[in-house]
Design an enzyme around this catalytic site. Structure first.
Site: not given
Ligand SMILES: O=C(O)CCC(=O)C(=O)O
Ligand SMILES: [Fe+2]
Length: 281
Positions: A97, A99, A253, A268
């Site tokens: 996806h 984000d 990702h 994040r």
């Molecule tokens: O947990 C992760 O490595 C990435 C998860 C994810 O898709 C994000 O943080 O946007």
């Molecule tokens: Fe993500």
């Protein structure tokens, strides 16, 4: 880029930045980080230690921050999402996806910090949308250039995932109502580099508009498979203290959920972006 000591990960995507503490960076280093990000699409820093407020302050160098409609946040900063495998079902992140493309203005990028990492498993993969677009056959480029597609939050956050207490259901219905499906171009022109990128993902792209559903499904499946070929992607094996920054306008990702019951925690920060558009080269 002389302000940074870097290693390239792959021709198409990725770089590691060495010898830098993101708690103390100069304006010159920040400019170099931004330029490197545009060039490499996802960049990594080992051995960092940013508090939630420091991480939010660092991320704000790229723009204003986003508050996510679904994920929980840290007590110190509402702008830092907590992805905790023992607190939240994280299977949605295992779909490829980009984000928050269920919004009209998906994020510009993210700053993700590894807080706790399982002994094995839990890698994250990124794919370059530009490399994927560039490698398409010319007739496919012509075919898809004016198309638009519908992105829907429910693909990655389906009702079944959230438990069915009345309270959860009401919360989710409110989230859906606030985030109705949106339309985006299938090919996105990067606002800074002007590079074209393939802008559909299995995580959020539901169907291509003005096309019979069957044809749309077939085309999307082919584009999804093409987007994540080995030569367009990299795989990052995390250590606690790693930070990844990705350009969310140029990548997709996928976070592997292959670590069983082990505990994995990520923080994040999400930087606000603008409305995707397509402009002929
Ligand atoms: O947990 C992760 O490595 C990435 C998860 C994810 O898709 C994000 O943080 O946007
Ligand atoms: Fe993500």
């Amino acid at each position: 880029m002389s302000a940074l000591n870097t290693t390239i990960i792959k021709p198409a995507i990725g770089a590691i930045v060495h010898d830098i503490d993101l708690n103390h960076i100069t304006d010159e280093q920040m400019s170099a980080i931004k330029a490197l990000l545009l060039d490499r699409q996802v960049i990594f820093f080992r051995g960092q230690s940013l508090s939630p407020t420091a991480q939010a302050d660092f991320a704000r160098n790229f723009g204003e921050l986003h508050i996510h409609p679904v994920f929980p946040t840290t007590p110190e900063s509402r702008e830092i999402i907590v992805l905790d495998s023992h607190a939240t079902d994280l299977r949605d992140n295992e779909l490829w996806h980009t984000d928050v493309t269920f919004s009209k203005t998906p994020p510009l990028g993210c700053v993700l910090q590894a807080i706790k990492i399982p002994e094995s498993g839990g890698d994250t993969l990124w794919a370059s949308s530009k490399a994927a677009y560039d490698a398409l056959p010319e007739d496919t480029k012509q075919k898809i250039k004016g198309l638009t597609a519908v992105h829907d939050i429910r693909l990655s956050f389906p009702e079944e995932r959230f438990g069915m207490s009345d309270e959860e259901k009401a919360r989710l219905d409110e989230i859906y109502a606030k985030n109705p499906p949106v339309t985006h171009p299938v090919v996105r022109t990067h606002p800074d580099t002007k590079a074209q990128g393939l802008f559909v993902t299995e995580g959020f792209t539901d169907y291509i508009k003005d096309m019979p559903r069957e044809d749309s499904d077939e085309l999307l499946q082919a584009l999804f498979a093409h987007s994540v070929k080995d030569e367009f992607t990299l795989r990052w094996q995390w250590q606690a203290g790693d930070i990844a920054i990705w350009d969310n306008r140029a990548t997709q990702h996928k976070a592997l959920f292959d670590y069983g019951d082990a505990h994995r925690i990520m923080h994040r920060a999400t930087v606000l972006g603008d409305e995707p558009y397509y402009q002929e080269a």
